[in-house]
Design a protein around this motif. Sequence first.
Motif, PDB file in Angstrom:
ATOM      1  N   ASN A 212       0.816  -1.218   0.000  1.00 36.32           N
ATOM      2  CA  ASN A 212       0.000   0.000   0.000  1.00 36.32           C
ATOM      3  C   ASN A 212       0.852   1.272   0.000  1.00 36.32           C
ATOM      4  N   VAL A 213       2.037   1.176  -0.581  1.00 34.16           N
ATOM      5  CA  VAL A 213       2.899   2.355  -0.696  1.00 34.16           C
ATOM      6  C   VAL A 213       2.417   3.198  -1.876  1.00 34.16           C
ATOM      7  N   PRO A 214       2.146   4.466  -1.668  1.00 40.27           N
ATOM      8  CA  PRO A 214       1.644   5.294  -2.772  1.00 40.27           C
ATOM      9  C   PRO A 214       2.709   5.536  -3.832  1.00 40.27           C
ATOM     10  N   ALA A 215       2.283   5.782  -5.042  1.00 42.13           N
ATOM     11  CA  ALA A 215       3.204   6.140  -6.114  1.00 42.13           C
ATOM     12  C   ALA A 215       3.709   7.556  -5.893  1.00 42.13           C
ATOM     13  N   GLY A 216       4.940   7.802  -6.348  1.00 44.90           N
ATOM     14  CA  GLY A 216       5.473   9.160  -6.306  1.00 44.90           C
ATOM     15  C   GLY A 216       6.518   9.436  -5.246  1.00 44.90           C
ATOM     16  N   LEU A 217       6.888   8.438  -4.442  1.00 45.98           N
ATOM     17  CA  LEU A 217       7.889   8.662  -3.395  1.00 45.98           C
ATOM     18  C   LEU A 217       9.286   8.454  -3.953  1.00 45.98           C
ATOM     19  N   GLY A 218      10.188   9.396  -3.688  1.00 40.13           N
ATOM     20  CA  GLY A 218      11.563   9.313  -4.167  1.00 40.13           C
ATOM     21  C   GLY A 218      12.045  10.682  -4.589  1.00 40.13           C
ATOM     22  N   GLU A 219      13.342  10.925  -4.443  1.00 38.27           N
ATOM     23  CA  GLU A 219      13.911  12.238  -4.718  1.00 38.27           C
ATOM     24  C   GLU A 219      15.063  12.121  -5.720  1.00 38.27           C
ATOM     25  N   PRO A 220      14.753  12.049  -7.029  1.00 38.20           N
ATOM     26  CA  PRO A 220      15.833  11.966  -8.022  1.00 38.20           C
ATOM     27  C   PRO A 220      16.676  13.249  -7.969  1.00 38.20           C
ATOM     28  N   GLY A 282       3.685   2.529  -6.928  1.00 36.63           N
ATOM     29  CA  GLY A 282       2.393   2.145  -6.375  1.00 36.63           C
ATOM     30  C   GLY A 282       2.259   0.648  -6.187  1.00 36.63           C
ATOM     31  N   GLN A 283       3.218  -0.105  -6.745  1.00 37.38           N
ATOM     32  CA  GLN A 283       3.239  -1.542  -6.509  1.00 37.38           C
ATOM     33  C   GLN A 283       3.921  -1.849  -5.182  1.00 37.38           C
ATOM     34  N   ASP A 284       3.906  -3.116  -4.780  1.00 37.29           N
ATOM     35  CA  ASP A 284       4.589  -3.509  -3.559  1.00 37.29           C
ATOM     36  C   ASP A 284       6.080  -3.246  -3.687  1.00 37.29           C
ATOM     37  N   ILE A 285       6.673  -2.687  -2.644  1.00 43.32           N
ATOM     38  CA  ILE A 285       8.117  -2.541  -2.591  1.00 43.32           C
ATOM     39  C   ILE A 285       8.703  -3.896  -2.197  1.00 43.32           C
ATOM     40  N   VAL A 286       9.686  -4.380  -2.959  1.00 46.69           N
ATOM     41  CA  VAL A 286      10.311  -5.671  -2.681  1.00 46.69           C
ATOM     42  C   VAL A 286      11.822  -5.486  -2.626  1.00 46.69           C
ATOM     43  N   VAL A 287      12.422  -5.797  -1.480  1.00 41.33           N
ATOM     44  CA  VAL A 287      13.859  -5.640  -1.310  1.00 41.33           C
ATOM     45  C   VAL A 287      14.408  -6.812  -0.496  1.00 41.33           C
ATOM     46  N   ARG A 288      15.610  -7.245  -0.860  1.00 40.59           N
ATOM     47  CA  ARG A 288      16.256  -8.352  -0.141  1.00 40.59           C
ATOM     48  C   ARG A 288      17.620  -7.927   0.375  1.00 40.59           C
ATOM     49  N   ALA A 289      17.983  -8.461   1.539  1.00 41.57           N
ATOM     50  CA  ALA A 289      19.280  -8.167   2.135  1.00 41.57           C
ATOM     51  C   ALA A 289      20.041  -9.458   2.399  1.00 41.57           C
ATOM     52  N   ALA A 290      21.296  -9.496   1.957  1.00 46.41           N
ATOM     53  CA  ALA A 290      22.172 -10.635   2.229  1.00 46.41           C
ATOM     54  C   ALA A 290      22.873 -10.396   3.559  1.00 46.41           C
ATOM     55  N   VAL A 291      22.726 -11.337   4.478  1.00 44.54           N
ATOM     56  CA  VAL A 291      23.248 -11.195   5.831  1.00 44.54           C
ATOM     57  C   VAL A 291      24.430 -12.141   6.019  1.00 44.54           C
ATOM     58  N   LYS A 292      25.564 -11.606   6.434  1.00 49.42           N
ATOM     59  CA  LYS A 292      26.764 -12.428   6.577  1.00 49.42           C
ATOM     60  C   LYS A 292      26.687 -13.275   7.857  1.00 49.42           C
ATOM     61  N   PRO A 293      27.475 -14.353   7.930  1.00 50.63           N
ATOM     62  CA  PRO A 293      27.541 -15.140   9.156  1.00 50.63           C
ATOM     63  C   PRO A 293      28.115 -14.312  10.311  1.00 50.63           C
ATOM     64  N   ILE A 294      27.712 -14.618  11.528  1.00 53.97           N
ATOM     65  CA  ILE A 294      28.272 -13.962  12.705  1.00 53.97           C
ATOM     66  C   ILE A 294      29.783 -14.209  12.733  1.00 53.97           C
ATOM     67  N   PRO A 295      30.613 -13.161  12.886  1.00 54.94           N
ATOM     68  CA  PRO A 295      32.058 -13.357  12.840  1.00 54.94           C
ATOM     69  C   PRO A 295      32.677 -13.945  14.104  1.00 54.94           C
ATOM     70  N   SER A 296      31.935 -13.959  15.220  1.00 53.16           N
ATOM     71  CA  SER A 296      32.457 -14.540  16.464  1.00 53.16           C
ATOM     72  C   SER A 296      32.292 -16.049  16.425  1.00 53.16           C
ATOM     73  N   LEU A 297      33.409 -16.754  16.235  1.00 53.45           N
ATOM     74  CA  LEU A 297      33.379 -18.199  16.069  1.00 53.45           C
ATOM     75  C   LEU A 297      33.959 -18.915  17.277  1.00 53.45           C
ATOM     76  N   GLY A 298      33.535 -20.169  17.445  1.00 52.14           N
ATOM     77  CA  GLY A 298      34.143 -21.029  18.444  1.00 52.14           C
ATOM     78  C   GLY A 298      35.416 -21.670  17.936  1.00 52.14           C
ATOM     79  N   LYS A 299      35.704 -21.478  16.644  1.00 49.78           N
ATOM     80  CA  LYS A 299      36.903 -22.042  16.033  1.00 49.78           C
ATOM     81  C   LYS A 299      38.103 -21.113  16.239  1.00 49.78           C
ATOM     82  N   VAL A 300      39.296 -21.691  16.175  1.00 51.80           N
ATOM     83  CA  VAL A 300      40.517 -20.897  16.233  1.00 51.80           C
ATOM     84  C   VAL A 300      40.681 -20.138  14.912  1.00 51.80           C
ATOM     85  N   GLN A 301      40.984 -18.841  15.005  1.00 46.99           N
ATOM     86  CA  GLN A 301      41.170 -18.009  13.825  1.00 46.99           C
ATOM     87  C   GLN A 301      42.502 -17.266  13.905  1.00 46.99           C
ATOM     88  N   ARG A 302      43.071 -16.962  12.765  1.00 52.15           N
ATOM     89  CA  ARG A 302      44.316 -16.211  12.706  1.00 52.15           C
ATOM     90  C   ARG A 302      44.024 -14.720  12.655  1.00 52.15           C
TER      91      ARG A 302
END
Length: 352
Positions: A212-220, A282-302
């Motif tokens: 239900n997002v109206p058409a016309g939003l955005g600032e070119p 005026g159509q549905d806004i569709v956006v996707r975000a790629a989320v990285k793995p948590i960097p705090s590991l139980g493994k030994v890291q260099r």
Amino acid sequence: MSGDSFGKVFILTTFGESHGYGLGGVVQGCPSGIPLSEAFIQKYLDLRRPGKGISSTKRQEKDKVKLLSGVFEGKTTGTAIGFFIANEDMRSRDYSKIKNIYRPGHADFTYDKKYGFRDYRGGGRSSGRETVSRVVGGSIARAFLNTLGIVIQAYTLELGGIRVEKIDLNEIEKNYFFSPDKDVIPKWENRIQEVKSVGDTLGGIVEIRAFNVPAGLGEPVFDKLDARLAYALMGVGAVKGVEIGTGFEVAKKLGSQTNDFLTSNGFMSNNAGGILGGISSGQDIVVRAAVKPIPSLGKVQRTVDTKGREVEIRVGGRHDISAIPRIVPVLEAMVALVLADFILLQRRMGTF
């Protein structure tokens, strides 16, 4: 510019660290007369709250929000809305042994280079806990959007390389993963247990839709709606990529396959994700975000220490196995902030 504020008319400014007294912020520009309460905000904070589910940190935070100003008798006054959330379950001692070591994948190294000094307790300002203030700000934006009938819904599209096979929006609020496909949940749980057992972490993809997002939003031209959405989502620490509509798949297709043809009844498809030329269609806004793995590991890291000496590290403390699902309400909040800001910008032009 410190980078602590977001928005041009509907503005969120935040403060606080992971192991400080607490986190909070100020929202400016919210119209008056909008129904708002701590209980309304709390239901979204509870979705992000740590300590729930098999992929979550064991840190227990109530994340109880306190509204300090800008609300009277259950409605916004039009003045600055101040809020605060206390930290209650910090274990800063978990970081004392690694305070002089840069954790791989974290902002330790870059914060040191920028400021010459850093809060090593959980990353301080760079911690994922910072996002709690975004959820509050986004909830206030959502209260405003509710008066216009605009609905935002985010869900987990993929976790640990396992993608949903169907999307049923009615399923999202029924499970901890915010999954639109209940049949994929056992597969995700098994994947989490598998990765957890070897001390590793997982990433995934979150899809956010706005209805239900109206058409016309955005600032070119330099402040397009899709550009601001990408900016908003990329500002969340764990996000490493953003797609609008068909996204990167358009690179594999022909123009005749990606154009959204128009008819007298509207668009025949929505490959553009509800945005054309940086302006909502005026159509549905569709956006996707790629989320990285948590960097705090139980493994030994260099890595190296603050003196530049090579060392090995195994990060202790309490951490999520994946930022998903707790990041889902955070990304919803950022989309809400963007839409609220653009609606108020459009109102200034007198065309909405």
